[in-house]
Every structure is written in C-alpha cells, then in structure tokens.
Design a protein around this motif. Structure first.
Motif, short mmCIF file in Angstrom:
data_model
loop_
_atom_site.label_atom_id
_atom_site.label_comp_id
_atom_site.label_asym_id
_atom_site.label_seq_id
_atom_site.Cartn_x
_atom_site.Cartn_y
_atom_site.Cartn_z
N ILE A 20 0.84 -1.20 0.00
CA ILE A 20 0.00 0.00 0.00
C ILE A 20 0.87 1.25 0.00
N LYS A 21 1.89 1.29 0.86
CA LYS A 21 2.80 2.45 0.92
C LYS A 21 3.50 2.68 -0.42
N MET A 22 3.83 1.59 -1.12
CA MET A 22 4.56 1.69 -2.38
C MET A 22 3.63 2.01 -3.55
N GLY A 23 2.31 1.88 -3.34
CA GLY A 23 1.35 2.15 -4.41
C GLY A 23 1.24 1.03 -5.41
N ILE A 24 1.55 -0.20 -5.01
CA ILE A 24 1.50 -1.34 -5.91
C ILE A 24 0.05 -1.71 -6.19
N GLU A 25 -0.25 -1.85 -7.46
CA GLU A 25 -1.60 -2.20 -7.91
C GLU A 25 -1.53 -3.50 -8.72
N ARG A 37 1.55 -2.88 -11.30
CA ARG A 37 2.27 -1.65 -11.61
C ARG A 37 2.51 -0.88 -10.32
N MET A 38 3.50 0.01 -10.39
CA MET A 38 3.90 0.79 -9.22
C MET A 38 4.33 2.18 -9.70
N PRO A 39 3.90 3.23 -9.01
CA PRO A 39 4.34 4.56 -9.43
C PRO A 39 5.81 4.80 -9.09
N VAL A 40 6.47 5.55 -9.95
CA VAL A 40 7.84 5.97 -9.65
C VAL A 40 7.81 7.03 -8.55
N GLU A 41 6.90 7.98 -8.69
CA GLU A 41 6.79 9.06 -7.69
C GLU A 41 6.51 8.48 -6.31
N GLY A 42 7.28 8.95 -5.34
CA GLY A 42 7.14 8.45 -3.98
C GLY A 42 8.02 7.26 -3.68
N ASN A 43 8.66 6.71 -4.71
CA ASN A 43 9.51 5.53 -4.54
C ASN A 43 10.91 5.77 -5.12
N THR A 44 11.37 7.01 -5.01
CA THR A 44 12.64 7.39 -5.62
C THR A 44 13.75 7.53 -4.58
N HIS A 51 14.04 3.93 -6.83
CA HIS A 51 14.96 3.24 -5.92
C HIS A 51 15.03 1.76 -6.28
N GLY A 52 16.24 1.22 -6.32
CA GLY A 52 16.40 -0.19 -6.63
C GLY A 52 15.67 -1.08 -5.64
N GLY A 53 15.60 -0.66 -4.39
CA GLY A 53 14.87 -1.43 -3.39
C GLY A 53 13.38 -1.48 -3.68
N ALA A 54 12.86 -0.44 -4.33
CA ALA A 54 11.44 -0.45 -4.71
C ALA A 54 11.17 -1.54 -5.74
N ASN A 55 12.11 -1.71 -6.68
CA ASN A 55 11.99 -2.82 -7.64
C ASN A 55 11.94 -4.16 -6.93
N VAL A 56 12.77 -4.32 -5.91
CA VAL A 56 12.84 -5.57 -5.18
C VAL A 56 11.54 -5.82 -4.40
N VAL A 57 10.99 -4.76 -3.81
CA VAL A 57 9.71 -4.91 -3.11
C VAL A 57 8.63 -5.37 -4.08
N ASN A 83 17.08 -11.76 -5.99
CA ASN A 83 18.14 -10.94 -6.58
C ASN A 83 17.54 -10.10 -7.68
N ALA A 84 18.19 -9.01 -7.97
CA ALA A 84 17.69 -8.10 -9.00
C ALA A 84 18.86 -7.47 -9.75
N THR A 85 18.70 -7.37 -11.04
CA THR A 85 19.64 -6.66 -11.89
C THR A 85 18.93 -5.44 -12.44
N HIS A 86 19.48 -4.27 -12.20
CA HIS A 86 18.88 -3.01 -12.65
C HIS A 86 19.54 -2.62 -13.98
#
Length: 136
Positions: A20-25, A37-44, A51-57, A83-86
């Motif tokens: 919810i905090k991340m805005g994931i839908e 999907r997830m907004p970039v705004e608020g997760n930078t 933020h790379g951690g937002a991708n991982v979440v 693991n994640a590759t950006h």
C-alpha cells in the motif's frame, strides 16, 4: 473445472502495508502469470530515480503472491532468496512488473520478474525463490 478468480481472492485478502505504501496495484493474478504496476513518484532515491529497493519490493510481492496462490491457503510462504539486476533507470510514470514461474514445486517456487518502464523498456530483472511451509 473453472479456474478461480485469483484477482478477487487477492482483493478480498487485502494488500500488505508495504504494498500500500509503495502504491503497488495488482492488474492480473494467477499462479502462472502476475502483472502489477507501481508509481515511480514516492519511490525514488534522492536524485529522482526509482529506488532499486522499490523494484525488489515489487518483485517480492509478485513472487510471494504467485507462490501463495500455487500452494493454497493452508500453506505458509516465506521468501528465501531474491536478486535483482537493474538495467535502466525510471524517473516518472509507472513501472510494470510481469512475473512468470520458472518452477512451481511442492516446497519451492521460483519466479522471474521483468519490470519495464512506460516505454516498454526493461528496467529490472529479478528472481525470487519462495519456500512453502505448513501452517502452524
């Protein structure tokens, strides 16, 4: 036999506080394919990039939900490896994640998650392994 309405099951269960905090839908949900999907705004990060951690979440949310749907409501799910590759940064709009299973087993599930920006460019590739446990 008709397949369950997995999206309705997820909506009824509710989202986790972090999602919810991340805005994931959640847009599409089944053990075979999940889309969110997830907004970039608020997760930078401070310089304005997603933020790379937002991708991982985002990736962990999809892999965990997919594993739970595969395992059923009487099992408990825990992530044991991610693991994640950006590949490319995102600075605005939304990113979209598509998770597909690499392996759906009785005790382990592995998902690959591809995250893209609004132009359809891959920004991140992640992989999560989840352990399926009996509920206590």
């Amino acid at each position: 036999m008709t397949e369950p309405d997995y999206l309705a099951i997820i909506k009824e269960r509710g989202q986790g506080a972090l999602d919810i905090k991340m805005g994931i839908e959640m847009l599409e949900v089944s053990p075979q394919r999940l889309v969110a999907r997830m907004p970039v705004e608020g997760n930078t990060q401070p310089i304005g990039l997603l933020h790379g951690g937002a991708n991982v979440v985002l990736a962990e949310s999809l892999g965990s939900i997919g594993t739970q749907l595969h395992a059923g409501p009487d099992r408990k799910i825990v992530g044991v490896d991610i693991n994640a590759t950006h590949h490319k940064s995102a600075t605005s709009g939304y990113v979209t994640a598509v998770a597909t299973p690499v392996s759906l087993g009785r005790t382990l599930c592995v998902y690959e998650i591809v995250i893209t920006n609004e132009a359809g460019q891959r920004t991140c590739t992640a992989r999560i392994t989840c352990l399926i446990l009996n509920k206590e």
